[in-house]
Structures are given as structure tokens and as C-alpha cells.
Write a protein that holds these residues in place. Sequence first.
Motif, PDB file in Angstrom:
ATOM      1  N   SER A 119       0.833  -1.207   0.000  1.00  0.00           N
ATOM      2  CA  SER A 119       0.000   0.000   0.000  1.00  0.00           C
ATOM      3  C   SER A 119       0.865   1.253   0.000  1.00  0.00           C
ATOM      4  O   SER A 119       0.555   2.232  -0.698  1.00  0.00           O
ATOM      5  N   ARG A 120       1.946   1.241   0.756  1.00  0.00           N
ATOM      6  CA  ARG A 120       2.819   2.415   0.792  1.00  0.00           C
ATOM      7  C   ARG A 120       3.576   2.582  -0.524  1.00  0.00           C
ATOM      8  O   ARG A 120       3.735   3.693  -1.018  1.00  0.00           O
ATOM      9  N   ILE A 121       4.043   1.485  -1.102  1.00  0.00           N
ATOM     10  CA  ILE A 121       4.768   1.573  -2.373  1.00  0.00           C
ATOM     11  C   ILE A 121       3.883   2.164  -3.460  1.00  0.00           C
ATOM     12  O   ILE A 121       4.333   2.953  -4.291  1.00  0.00           O
ATOM     13  N   ALA A 122       2.608   1.796  -3.450  1.00  0.00           N
ATOM     14  CA  ALA A 122       1.673   2.227  -4.488  1.00  0.00           C
ATOM     15  C   ALA A 122       1.013   3.562  -4.183  1.00  0.00           C
ATOM     16  O   ALA A 122       0.274   4.088  -5.021  1.00  0.00           O
ATOM     17  N   ASP A 123       1.278   4.139  -3.017  1.00  0.00           N
ATOM     18  CA  ASP A 123       0.639   5.395  -2.633  1.00  0.00           C
ATOM     19  C   ASP A 123       1.223   6.556  -3.436  1.00  0.00           C
ATOM     20  O   ASP A 123       2.438   6.756  -3.453  1.00  0.00           O
ATOM     21  N   PRO A 124       0.393   7.342  -4.128  1.00  0.00           N
ATOM     22  CA  PRO A 124       0.928   8.419  -4.974  1.00  0.00           C
ATOM     23  C   PRO A 124       1.725   9.464  -4.205  1.00  0.00           C
ATOM     24  O   PRO A 124       2.694  10.017  -4.732  1.00  0.00           O
ATOM     25  N   GLU A 125       1.342   9.744  -2.963  1.00  0.00           N
ATOM     26  CA  GLU A 125       2.093  10.714  -2.170  1.00  0.00           C
ATOM     27  C   GLU A 125       3.473  10.171  -1.809  1.00  0.00           C
ATOM     28  O   GLU A 125       4.457  10.906  -1.793  1.00  0.00           O
ATOM     29  N   GLU A 126       3.537   8.880  -1.492  1.00  0.00           N
ATOM     30  CA  GLU A 126       4.835   8.264  -1.194  1.00  0.00           C
ATOM     31  C   GLU A 126       5.725   8.274  -2.435  1.00  0.00           C
ATOM     32  O   GLU A 126       6.934   8.518  -2.354  1.00  0.00           O
ATOM     33  N   VAL A 127       5.131   7.994  -3.588  1.00  0.00           N
ATOM     34  CA  VAL A 127       5.905   8.006  -4.837  1.00  0.00           C
ATOM     35  C   VAL A 127       6.447   9.406  -5.103  1.00  0.00           C
ATOM     36  O   VAL A 127       7.616   9.567  -5.478  1.00  0.00           O
ATOM     37  N   ALA A 128       5.618  10.415  -4.903  1.00  0.00           N
ATOM     38  CA  ALA A 128       6.059  11.791  -5.119  1.00  0.00           C
ATOM     39  C   ALA A 128       7.179  12.161  -4.145  1.00  0.00           C
ATOM     40  O   ALA A 128       8.151  12.830  -4.520  1.00  0.00           O
ATOM     41  N   ALA A 155      11.799  -8.644  -7.988  1.00  0.00           N
ATOM     42  CA  ALA A 155      10.934  -8.936  -6.844  1.00  0.00           C
ATOM     43  C   ALA A 155       9.990 -10.094  -7.148  1.00  0.00           C
ATOM     44  O   ALA A 155       9.759 -10.460  -8.302  1.00  0.00           O
ATOM     45  N   ALA A 156       9.424 -10.665  -6.092  1.00  0.00           N
ATOM     46  CA  ALA A 156       8.467 -11.755  -6.221  1.00  0.00           C
ATOM     47  C   ALA A 156       7.164 -11.248  -6.832  1.00  0.00           C
ATOM     48  O   ALA A 156       6.848 -10.056  -6.751  1.00  0.00           O
ATOM     49  N   PRO A 157       6.375 -12.142  -7.436  1.00  0.00           N
ATOM     50  CA  PRO A 157       5.131 -11.722  -8.095  1.00  0.00           C
ATOM     51  C   PRO A 157       4.156 -10.987  -7.183  1.00  0.00           C
ATOM     52  O   PRO A 157       3.362 -10.169  -7.665  1.00  0.00           O
ATOM     53  N   ARG A 158       4.222 -11.243  -5.883  1.00  0.00           N
ATOM     54  CA  ARG A 158       3.229 -10.603  -5.004  1.00  0.00           C
ATOM     55  C   ARG A 158       3.408  -9.089  -4.919  1.00  0.00           C
ATOM     56  O   ARG A 158       2.515  -8.385  -4.438  1.00  0.00           O
ATOM     57  N   TRP A 159       4.555  -8.567  -5.368  1.00  0.00           N
ATOM     58  CA  TRP A 159       4.771  -7.120  -5.352  1.00  0.00           C
ATOM     59  C   TRP A 159       4.417  -6.466  -6.679  1.00  0.00           C
ATOM     60  O   TRP A 159       4.490  -5.239  -6.810  1.00  0.00           O
ATOM     61  N   ALA A 160       4.061  -7.252  -7.681  1.00  0.00           N
ATOM     62  CA  ALA A 160       3.915  -6.730  -9.039  1.00  0.00           C
ATOM     63  C   ALA A 160       2.864  -5.621  -9.140  1.00  0.00           C
ATOM     64  O   ALA A 160       3.096  -4.584  -9.775  1.00  0.00           O
ATOM     65  N   ALA A 161       1.696  -5.820  -8.543  1.00  0.00           N
ATOM     66  CA  ALA A 161       0.620  -4.832  -8.672  1.00  0.00           C
ATOM     67  C   ALA A 161       1.012  -3.502  -8.047  1.00  0.00           C
ATOM     68  O   ALA A 161       0.748  -2.432  -8.607  1.00  0.00           O
ATOM     69  N   ALA A 162       1.670  -3.553  -6.889  1.00  0.00           N
ATOM     70  CA  ALA A 162       2.083  -2.312  -6.225  1.00  0.00           C
ATOM     71  C   ALA A 162       3.143  -1.576  -7.038  1.00  0.00           C
ATOM     72  O   ALA A 162       3.105  -0.347  -7.160  1.00  0.00           O
ATOM     73  N   LEU A 163       4.083  -2.326  -7.606  1.00  0.00           N
ATOM     74  CA  LEU A 163       5.136  -1.699  -8.399  1.00  0.00           C
ATOM     75  C   LEU A 163       4.581  -1.112  -9.691  1.00  0.00           C
ATOM     76  O   LEU A 163       5.021  -0.055 -10.143  1.00  0.00           O
ATOM     77  N   ALA A 213       1.552   0.077 -10.030  1.00  0.00           N
ATOM     78  CA  ALA A 213       0.849   1.298  -9.637  1.00  0.00           C
ATOM     79  C   ALA A 213       1.843   2.433  -9.368  1.00  0.00           C
ATOM     80  O   ALA A 213       1.622   3.583  -9.756  1.00  0.00           O
ATOM     81  N   ALA A 214       2.950   2.111  -8.699  1.00  0.00           N
ATOM     82  CA  ALA A 214       3.972   3.131  -8.420  1.00  0.00           C
ATOM     83  C   ALA A 214       4.564   3.676  -9.713  1.00  0.00           C
ATOM     84  O   ALA A 214       4.763   4.885  -9.861  1.00  0.00           O
ATOM     85  N   LEU A 215       4.846   2.782 -10.646  1.00  0.00           N
ATOM     86  CA  LEU A 215       5.385   3.213 -11.932  1.00  0.00           C
ATOM     87  C   LEU A 215       4.383   4.114 -12.649  1.00  0.00           C
ATOM     88  O   LEU A 215       4.755   5.132 -13.243  1.00  0.00           O
ATOM     89  N   LEU A 220       4.917   8.032 -13.826  1.00  0.00           N
ATOM     90  CA  LEU A 220       4.796   8.449 -15.219  1.00  0.00           C
ATOM     91  C   LEU A 220       3.588   9.366 -15.447  1.00  0.00           C
ATOM     92  O   LEU A 220       3.192   9.586 -16.586  1.00  0.00           O
ATOM     93  N   ALA A 221       3.050   9.907 -14.373  1.00  0.00           N
ATOM     94  CA  ALA A 221       1.805  10.667 -14.483  1.00  0.00           C
ATOM     95  C   ALA A 221       1.934  11.898 -15.372  1.00  0.00           C
ATOM     96  O   ALA A 221       0.946  12.352 -15.950  1.00  0.00           O
ATOM     97  N   ASN A 222       3.145  12.442 -15.497  1.00  0.00           N
ATOM     98  CA  ASN A 222       3.319  13.657 -16.297  1.00  0.00           C
ATOM     99  C   ASN A 222       3.565  13.391 -17.768  1.00  0.00           C
ATOM    100  O   ASN A 222       3.800  14.330 -18.537  1.00  0.00           O
ATOM    101  N   VAL A 223       3.545  12.136 -18.189  1.00  0.00           N
ATOM    102  CA  VAL A 223       3.587  11.860 -19.621  1.00  0.00           C
ATOM    103  C   VAL A 223       2.291  12.406 -20.226  1.00  0.00           C
ATOM    104  O   VAL A 223       1.197  12.046 -19.796  1.00  0.00           O
ATOM    105  N   PRO A 224       2.374  13.298 -21.206  1.00  0.00           N
ATOM    106  CA  PRO A 224       1.163  13.960 -21.690  1.00  0.00           C
ATOM    107  C   PRO A 224       0.266  13.041 -22.511  1.00  0.00           C
ATOM    108  O   PRO A 224       0.735  12.087 -23.134  1.00  0.00           O
ATOM    109  N   ALA A 225      -1.023  13.319 -22.498  1.00  0.00           N
ATOM    110  CA  ALA A 225      -1.990  12.608 -23.334  1.00  0.00           C
ATOM    111  C   ALA A 225      -2.106  13.367 -24.650  1.00  0.00           C
ATOM    112  O   ALA A 225      -2.819  14.357 -24.755  1.00  0.00           O
ATOM    113  N   MET A 226      -1.396  12.888 -25.664  1.00  0.00           N
ATOM    114  CA  MET A 226      -1.310  13.623 -26.927  1.00  0.00           C
ATOM    115  C   MET A 226      -2.526  13.335 -27.809  1.00  0.00           C
ATOM    116  O   MET A 226      -2.933  12.181 -27.956  1.00  0.00           O
TER     117      MET A 226
END
Length: 529
Positions: free
Chosen positions: A314-323, A339-347, A349-351, A355-361
Motif C-alpha cells: 500500500s505504501r509503495i503504491a501510494d501516490p504521495e509516497e511516490v512523489a 521482486a516476487a510476483p506478489r509485489w507486481a501490482a504495487a510496483l 501502480a507506483a510506476l 509516469l503521471a506527467n507523460v502527456p496525453a497527446m
Amino acid sequence: MLVAPHVSAAARHLTATRPVPGSTARHPRTYEGGPAFVREPREELFLLAVGNFVSQETFYESGADRDDRYTALVARLAVEHPAWTAGLLRWLRDEGNMRTASLVGAAAYVHARLAARTGEGPSNRSVVDAVLQRADEPGELLAHWIATYGRQVPQPVKRGVADAVRRLYTSRALLKYDTASRGFRFGDVLNLVHAAPDPAKPWQGALFRHALDRRHHPDRATAPADDPLLTAHRALLDTPVDERRALVTGPGGAERLAVAGMTWESVAGWLQGSLDAAVWEALIPVMGPMALLRNLRNFDRAGLPDQAVERVASRIADPEEVARARQFPFRYLAAHQHAAPRWAAALEAALDHCLANVPAMPGRTLVLVDRSDSMFFDTFSQRSTLSRADAAAVFGTAFALRAEHADLVEFGWRSAPVPYAPGEPVLDVLERFHRLGGTDTTKALRTHYRDHDRVLLVTDEQALPYTSAPDPIPREVPLYTWNLAGYRPAHGPAGPNRHTFGGLTDAAFRMAGLIESGRSGAWPWSGER
């Protein structure tokens, strides 16, 4: 067809490339023998700075050659364009998050300006102070200066370091960074620069004296009695070894560690043994986001229970923590690879947050990702196993997923579309990329350009030789090149609708959208344009 609006002269300065004048360089070449252009020095330095880690070996340049080119460019521009160079160095350390490059650059800036006897532009002292943003960095800069320029440290360097020391030296910083593994201890820095305590921090004088004692008289160094952090830390260190684990894993263990300024690294040494699941559970609440990311495999080895795993994820995937972590996107990709597969979803989400500032062209976009051998050889740092090819794939995929309509293509000797579905995780798409040998950029452009509204190229620009011009895209169509390596030869000329950017930072992500929305594409810091 959508055409980019007028771009200011400042924007063109960001991206301009020019043929090298003179008979010996009338037909410059890339490292692979393709036609090339050489950038104006500021553009060359910018791309090198954001695409290079100091002393990093690359496919076409040795680490020493890149370091020499970097310091020579900084030295030249510190005299010719001091405001611009000072702005670059500050930006590198802040938004660019490039620690070593900014410190090495600040030293080169001061050395060159002292040699030229110039005082024009931002002061040497202010530039040194600006790039020092972590408490171990004053010592790192002094160590670099002495190793590179000799033991005579000039006053502007000393004064800039002293300014930073007053900002950065705290009890918590002392515990974290004043360790025997450091070449320059806090006491060494204080002895050399003679920093006076900040009058607004009445506790700092006692802290400075304690730092000097720790360095020169460790057997009798005692923490200031009125410093609660150092006092609590001393009490923990004095705890008998057989009682320490209970202090960590018992009620209030995490709070006890936080009050005493204990990091997970210091706890590992203090317990004198490996960290089991119970100890990790106590440590996790006081660990920062990057410490969590670095220890995913340790959590798995220790058998961290599912409930604790969920808290970490939850912390890895938290947008404030990522920022707050301010990490490059490739850090999350590297963690995902190991990492093991159990971390995949959080990673994932963090990624995605990263990448949130990649523009929607809008409209139709052609995204070309370089998968040549040189992109696979080069990693982002000596400690990283992640190649530029994978980072390029992350960046290109993110652009494609956010665009209204995009054709995502990988290229090398040959080229091919990379299939993806809207909304698909970036990391899933990465598995469809391949290693493709050489860099035939022109062939890829000719094969896949079909009246797109723009083209995005993610590459190191070291293209193969061609029988005709390497840019078959109509001049009215914007072509954005993201140069991830910072090599000197450029694969295309400057001009309207031809833009080159460097690095994988938030500023780089925003540039194409800013230009097409009519804003200035100037340097991402204030100062000389």
C-alpha cells in the motif's frame, strides 16, 4: 493535420543542433558512421548531464572520457554563460535529482571561474551552497575537490560548504551520515570550513562540538544532555545485546526506534544478527519509500506475513509516497524485475504514478523505441542492471498508452509494431519488446510513418550510415527525440518542429505537451535563455 504552434527562440535554443564548421568536421558522423550534427555547447551539456551518471562506462564512451567532456563543458560555460550554468546545476540537484553530477559540476564551475578571474553571474559560494542538499554532500564535495584540484580549498568553496552545513547538520543527520565509512566525517568538514553555528539554532553549537569529539576523541564523546534524539540513541546502544530484539519487537518498538533515530541499516548492525520477520514488521513503519523498495527481497526471505506485505504494498503504491521518493521510473522497473510476483501490482501502480506527467497527446502519434545493442549495453548507473533499452521501452509505452491513438514500434536493424491494449499495464507491454541489433532509424521512420500528427523517438541517436538524409518526416510534422545517453553526435539537424530532450524526469515528460500547447519550450529553470 495538427501542426505544432510557433516555438520561441528560447525553445529552439533548448533543442538546436548545428553542423560542425570547418573542413575536418564538415561531415560529422555518429559512432556508427551515420551522418551527424553537433550541438551548441549548452545543449550538449544539458543532454550529457541528464543522461549520464559520473564515471559511468557506456557503449561508445569510457567513463573517464564522459567525465572529462562534462567537466570541460561546465568549465567553459561557467565563464561564457554563468547564469545558465548555475541554473543547470541547481536544477540537476533539485528537479533532476542528479546528486553526483551537480556536485562535480559545482566544483568545475568554481575552479574555472577562479582560473578566469571572473565574478560575473551567480557567485561561486551560492552555487556550492545550492547543490548541497543532503548532509553527507558537504563532505563529498570537499573530498572530490581535494582529489581533483588539490588540497588548497578556496574560500568560495569553504563558505558555500559552511552555508550548507548550517542548513543540513542536525542530530538525525549526524546519526545517519556521520559514519566510519565516510571519507569526510562531519568533524573533518567543520575543521576545514570553520562553519559557525546558525544563530537561529541554539542547539547547533553543542552538536558541532559533539561531531568534532566523535571524529577526534570518540572514546570520550558524549551526546549533549539536552538533545533528546542523541540521548535516546545512546541509551539504545547501551542496551545489552540479549535484550535488544525485545525492545524492537515489543510494544512501541517502532516508536522507540524513531525517537532514537535508528535506521534499518543501523538496526541490522545493532542487533548483531539477521533481521527476521518480526523485526522487519517493527521497522517498516519508520522506513522511507526507497528503503522499502530496496528491501522487497529481504522481506520475502524473512517470510514477512501477508498482513505486513499488504501494508508495504500500500505504501509503495501510494501516490504521495511516490512523489516524496522522487525516484526515476526505472527504479520501479528494476525492482519489478527482481521482486516476487506478489509485489507486481504495487510496483505497477507506483510506476504509473511516476509516469503521471507523460502527456496525453491528441491525434495520431508514432512512437519509436530504440532497441539496438548500444541501448542494451548501457545501464543507468554502475549499481544498476537496468538498461537504457528497458527505460526507453517504459517511456515509449507510457506515451503510447496515454495518447489518443498511437502506433508503438521497436526498431534496430529491423522494426516491428509492439501490440498493446488501452489501459494495459506498462510492465505487461514491456515483455513484448526484443533486442534488435543496429540502429537503422531512417528505415524505421520510412516504414512506419503514415501521416501521423507527430513522431516521438526514444534513442541514443547513434544511427547507422545511410545513402540519403536521415529525416524522411515532413518538416511541418513535429519530431521529438528523447536522447537517453548524452553522446555528442546528434542524428538530426535543428529547425522548426525538430526538438531534442534529455533524461526521464517530470520536466522531460511535459515538454512535448507544453510545446504543442503553445507554451515556451525554454530551459526548465530560470536564468539566462
